[in-house]
Design a protein around this motif. Structure first.
Motif, PDB file in Angstrom:
ATOM      1  N   GLU A 100     -15.145 -65.266   3.034  1.00 34.23           N
ATOM      2  CA  GLU A 100     -14.875 -66.601   2.463  1.00 34.23           C
ATOM      3  C   GLU A 100     -14.008 -66.624   1.470  1.00 34.23           C
ATOM      4  OE1 GLU A 100     -19.608 -67.716   3.125  1.00 34.23           O
ATOM      5  OE2 GLU A 100     -18.792 -67.277   0.988  1.00 34.23           O
ATOM      6  N   LEU A 101     -13.452 -65.431   0.942  1.00 35.86           N
ATOM      7  CA  LEU A 101     -12.414 -65.293  -0.389  1.00 35.86           C
ATOM      8  C   LEU A 101     -11.066 -65.446   0.373  1.00 35.86           C
ATOM      9  CD1 LEU A 101     -12.146 -64.806  -3.104  1.00 35.86           C
ATOM     10  CD2 LEU A 101     -12.008 -62.455  -2.859  1.00 35.86           C
ATOM     11  N   ALA A 102     -10.601 -64.869   1.322  1.00 35.22           N
ATOM     12  CA  ALA A 102      -9.297 -64.744   1.888  1.00 35.22           C
ATOM     13  C   ALA A 102      -8.879 -66.179   2.074  1.00 35.22           C
ATOM     14  CB  ALA A 102      -9.285 -63.680   2.984  1.00 35.22           C
ATOM     15  N   PRO A 103      -9.603 -66.980   2.869  1.00 35.45           N
ATOM     16  CA  PRO A 103      -8.972 -68.563   3.249  1.00 35.45           C
ATOM     17  C   PRO A 103      -8.792 -69.309   1.768  1.00 35.45           C
ATOM     18  CG  PRO A 103     -10.762 -68.014   4.717  1.00 35.45           C
ATOM     19  CD  PRO A 103     -10.766 -66.893   3.542  1.00 35.45           C
ATOM     20  N   MET A 104      -9.846 -69.100   0.756  1.00 36.92           N
ATOM     21  CA  MET A 104      -9.467 -69.782  -0.262  1.00 36.92           C
ATOM     22  C   MET A 104      -8.379 -69.156  -1.132  1.00 36.92           C
ATOM     23  SD  MET A 104     -12.008 -71.995  -0.187  1.00 36.92           S
ATOM     24  CE  MET A 104     -11.776 -72.629  -1.829  1.00 36.92           C
ATOM     25  N   VAL A 112     -26.946 -61.363 -14.027  1.00 36.30           N
ATOM     26  CA  VAL A 112     -26.049 -60.561 -13.591  1.00 36.30           C
ATOM     27  C   VAL A 112     -25.987 -59.913 -12.401  1.00 36.30           C
ATOM     28  CG1 VAL A 112     -24.980 -58.080 -14.248  1.00 36.30           C
ATOM     29  CG2 VAL A 112     -25.917 -59.696 -16.049  1.00 36.30           C
ATOM     30  N   LEU A 113     -27.240 -59.475 -11.746  1.00 34.47           N
ATOM     31  CA  LEU A 113     -27.218 -59.250 -10.478  1.00 34.47           C
ATOM     32  C   LEU A 113     -27.083 -60.161  -9.411  1.00 34.47           C
ATOM     33  CD1 LEU A 113     -30.568 -56.878 -10.676  1.00 34.47           C
ATOM     34  CD2 LEU A 113     -28.260 -56.281 -10.472  1.00 34.47           C
ATOM     35  N   THR A 114     -27.457 -61.437  -9.941  1.00 38.86           N
ATOM     36  CA  THR A 114     -27.207 -62.561  -8.852  1.00 38.86           C
ATOM     37  C   THR A 114     -25.609 -62.839  -8.872  1.00 38.86           C
ATOM     38  OG1 THR A 114     -29.097 -63.693  -9.552  1.00 38.86           O
ATOM     39  CG2 THR A 114     -27.654 -64.863  -8.340  1.00 38.86           C
ATOM     40  N   VAL A 115     -25.043 -62.516  -9.790  1.00 34.80           N
ATOM     41  CA  VAL A 115     -23.411 -62.935  -9.921  1.00 34.80           C
ATOM     42  C   VAL A 115     -22.675 -61.869  -9.019  1.00 34.80           C
ATOM     43  CG1 VAL A 115     -21.349 -62.803 -11.167  1.00 34.80           C
ATOM     44  CG2 VAL A 115     -23.314 -64.124 -12.201  1.00 34.80           C
ATOM     45  N   MET A 116     -23.201 -60.747  -9.164  1.00 36.23           N
ATOM     46  CA  MET A 116     -22.623 -59.318  -8.191  1.00 36.23           C
ATOM     47  C   MET A 116     -22.930 -59.772  -6.923  1.00 36.23           C
ATOM     48  SD  MET A 116     -23.391 -56.555 -10.885  1.00 36.23           S
ATOM     49  CE  MET A 116     -23.276 -55.200  -9.486  1.00 36.23           C
ATOM     50  N   VAL A 117     -24.073 -60.143  -6.648  1.00 41.81           N
ATOM     51  CA  VAL A 117     -24.609 -60.442  -4.850  1.00 41.81           C
ATOM     52  C   VAL A 117     -23.783 -61.307  -4.573  1.00 41.81           C
ATOM     53  CG1 VAL A 117     -26.392 -60.827  -3.656  1.00 41.81           C
ATOM     54  CG2 VAL A 117     -26.619 -59.370  -5.238  1.00 41.81           C
ATOM     55  N   SER A 118     -23.647 -62.620  -5.344  1.00 42.36           N
ATOM     56  CA  SER A 118     -22.953 -63.709  -4.678  1.00 42.36           C
ATOM     57  C   SER A 118     -21.592 -63.538  -4.605  1.00 42.36           C
ATOM     58  CB  SER A 118     -23.066 -64.700  -5.797  1.00 42.36           C
ATOM     59  OG  SER A 118     -24.508 -65.470  -6.214  1.00 42.36           O
ATOM     60  N   LEU A 119     -20.840 -62.604  -5.481  1.00 44.74           N
ATOM     61  CA  LEU A 119     -19.592 -62.319  -5.310  1.00 44.74           C
ATOM     62  C   LEU A 119     -19.154 -61.125  -3.964  1.00 44.74           C
ATOM     63  CD1 LEU A 119     -18.432 -61.824  -8.990  1.00 44.74           C
ATOM     64  CD2 LEU A 119     -17.699 -63.422  -7.381  1.00 44.74           C
ATOM     65  N   ALA A 120     -20.320 -60.380  -3.817  1.00 45.38           N
ATOM     66  CA  ALA A 120     -20.239 -59.390  -2.750  1.00 45.38           C
ATOM     67  C   ALA A 120     -20.499 -60.291  -1.449  1.00 45.38           C
ATOM     68  CB  ALA A 120     -21.312 -58.480  -3.040  1.00 45.38           C
ATOM     69  N   LEU A 121     -21.261 -61.410  -1.507  1.00 48.62           N
ATOM     70  CA  LEU A 121     -21.474 -61.861  -0.049  1.00 48.62           C
ATOM     71  C   LEU A 121     -20.317 -62.703   0.191  1.00 48.62           C
ATOM     72  CD1 LEU A 121     -25.176 -63.294  -0.618  1.00 48.62           C
ATOM     73  CD2 LEU A 121     -24.491 -61.410   0.903  1.00 48.62           C
ATOM     74  N   MET A 122     -19.696 -63.413  -0.754  1.00 43.77           N
ATOM     75  CA  MET A 122     -18.435 -63.945  -0.577  1.00 43.77           C
ATOM     76  C   MET A 122     -17.377 -63.244   0.092  1.00 43.77           C
ATOM     77  SD  MET A 122     -16.329 -66.182  -3.351  1.00 43.77           S
ATOM     78  CE  MET A 122     -17.798 -66.914  -4.005  1.00 43.77           C
ATOM     79  N   VAL A 123     -17.184 -61.967  -0.418  1.00 45.14           N
ATOM     80  CA  VAL A 123     -16.196 -61.051   0.130  1.00 45.14           C
ATOM     81  C   VAL A 123     -16.623 -60.420   1.559  1.00 45.14           C
ATOM     82  CG1 VAL A 123     -15.008 -58.808  -0.339  1.00 45.14           C
ATOM     83  CG2 VAL A 123     -15.521 -60.496  -2.171  1.00 45.14           C
ATOM     84  N   LYS A 124     -17.960 -60.125   1.535  1.00 49.23           N
ATOM     85  CA  LYS A 124     -18.457 -59.832   2.863  1.00 49.23           C
ATOM     86  C   LYS A 124     -18.153 -60.882   4.021  1.00 49.23           C
ATOM     87  CE  LYS A 124     -20.508 -56.378   5.068  1.00 49.23           C
ATOM     88  NZ  LYS A 124     -19.908 -55.166   5.426  1.00 49.23           N
ATOM     89  N   ALA A 125     -18.495 -61.992   3.613  1.00 47.60           N
ATOM     90  CA  ALA A 125     -18.337 -63.025   4.711  1.00 47.60           C
ATOM     91  C   ALA A 125     -16.919 -63.474   5.023  1.00 47.60           C
ATOM     92  CB  ALA A 125     -19.386 -64.187   4.352  1.00 47.60           C
TER      93      ALA A 125
END
Length: 392
Positions: free
Chosen positions: A90-94, A75-88
């Motif tokens: 990477e979400l907006a272009p997709m 669960v923590l890995t899912v949260m960190v992965s999503l947070a890194l995606m938003v922080k970097a």
């Protein structure tokens, strides 16, 4: 179809999980090592011997810690992965390219499935194989280690193993005391049977039984078979105490001996480590223990809850991923920190519900199937309810 970005997210997921586990387990080793330093330095060995003991002990314990912490770290890995995606960013272009948000959850589900498969393999294959290593003392598993037997009662026959020393190397009991029930087996109490050695036989051929039975062969007993005031069998299961007959190697004829045979389903593993049996044994062994009449009703009830949990956990891991996606990538989130805080609160509530249902099911307050599958029902409801709040 998998893309370069999908493979990138899967690699990030697995890397994040590995980093979280190594970090957590390293912290555990440091705290546990300093707390139990006296056990590792028993006998005043050299520095290299102490380091060797610590390396051996914690290498085996890593499998047990991985089994206990794997779902939480997922669960923590899912949260960190999503947070890194938003922080970097990477979400907006997709999203601008028209890729649905839940399409981005596919790599996370694949990573969750891979780690869940490793957890199941560790639980079913590795833990049962190293069960003896997990119970070894921190100072090293010596061949002459004799832990004390704790009283265990066979609830099907009433036979109680009261005391003794467990020989872990040979898997038998030395200097044991066994109490026979009155009047179920004997008509009057002659005191505890003092036994020099007791060895368990899972499939012993016994005269009068159509199939082999399980029981203990008692050697150097303080009572002869003829001196025991045995009562007639109270059920159709047959007698509990029998005299052992062995074949003479010289003449080839079978004759009575001074040994006794106690028919019981209590095995050596139950005497050695009953408390952790459900956690470190495989599912086939867990099913056998549920069917074992020697265990009390409460213990078998707890084992049944544990069996349901093993089939439930993979599905719960996937549902936790689907719950985390709309909570971290919310449509109207004020900030990433707030979204993570909301996700942690919801996941903590689910974990509390899971522990509470497990406690209630183990003590028979609610049905075992409901106790195990209630978190899945609630997680599935949350995943459906929060689906409309995800950023698109």
């Amino acid at each position: 179809m998998s893309s370069t970005f999908d493979r990138f997210l899967v690699r990030r997921f697995l890397h994040t999980f590995s980093v979280l586990f190594v970090t957590f387990y390293g912290l555990y080793c440091v705290i546990d090592g300093f707390t139990n330093a006296d056990d590792f330095t028993e006998g005043e060995p050299g520095v290299f011997v102490v380091l060797s003991r610590m390396a051996s002990y914690y290498s085996w314990q890593s499998a047990l810690v991985f089994d206990m912490t794997g779902p939480v770290l997922l669960v923590l890995t899912v949260m960190v992965s999503l947070a890194l995606m938003v922080k970097a960013g990477e979400l907006a272009p997709m999203l601008a390219a028209g890729v649905p948000t839940y399409r981005l959850a596919l790599p996370l589900l694949i990573g969750t499935g891979v780690v869940t498969a490793v957890i199941v393999a560790n639980q079913e294959l590795l833990l049962p194989a190293i069960a003896a290593k997990l119970g070894a003392p921190r100072g090293g598993a010596a061949e002459d280690d004799f832990p004390t037997l704790q009283p265990v009662e066979d609830f099907s026959t009433g036979v109680t193993f009261f005391s003794g020393r467990l020989n872990l190397a040979r898997r038998w009991i030395e200097e044991a005391e066994i109490i026979l029930p009155v009047p179920g087996v004997i008509s009057e109490p002659p005191g505890a049977l003092t036994v020099g050695r007791a060895e368990f036989h899972p499939n012993a051929p016994v005269i009068g039984f159509d199939e082999p039975v399980a029981g203990w062969v008692l050697t150097d007993v303080n009572y002869a078979y003829e001196d025991l005031p045995l009562t007639p069998p109270a059920s159709n299961r047959g007698p509990v105490v029998l005299q052992v007959n062995r074949r003479n190697p010289a003449t080839g004829e079978a004759g009575a001996t001074n040994e006794l045979f106690i028919r019981t389903d209590i095995d050596f593993d139950q005497l050695h480590d009953e408390a952790r049996a459900a956690q470190i044994c495989g599912t086939p062994e867990l099913v056998r223990r549920i069917r074992n009449p020697a265990y009390s009703g409460n213990v078998r009830h707890a084992f049944t809850v544990k069996l349901h949990e093993r089939f439930r956990q993979p599905l719960l891991n996937l549902l936790a991923t689907l719950v985390a996606v709309p909570l971290v990538i919310r449509r109207e989130a004020r900030s990433l920190v707030v979204s993570l805080a909301v996700c942690v609160s919801v996941m903590g509530g689910l974990m509390g519900l899971m522990q509470g249902a497990q406690f209630a099911g183990s003590f028979g307050l609610i049905p075992t199937d409901l106790a195990a599958w209630l978190p899945v029902i609630v997680a599935g409801t949350f995943a459906t309810a929060f689906a409309g709040k995800v950023l698109t």
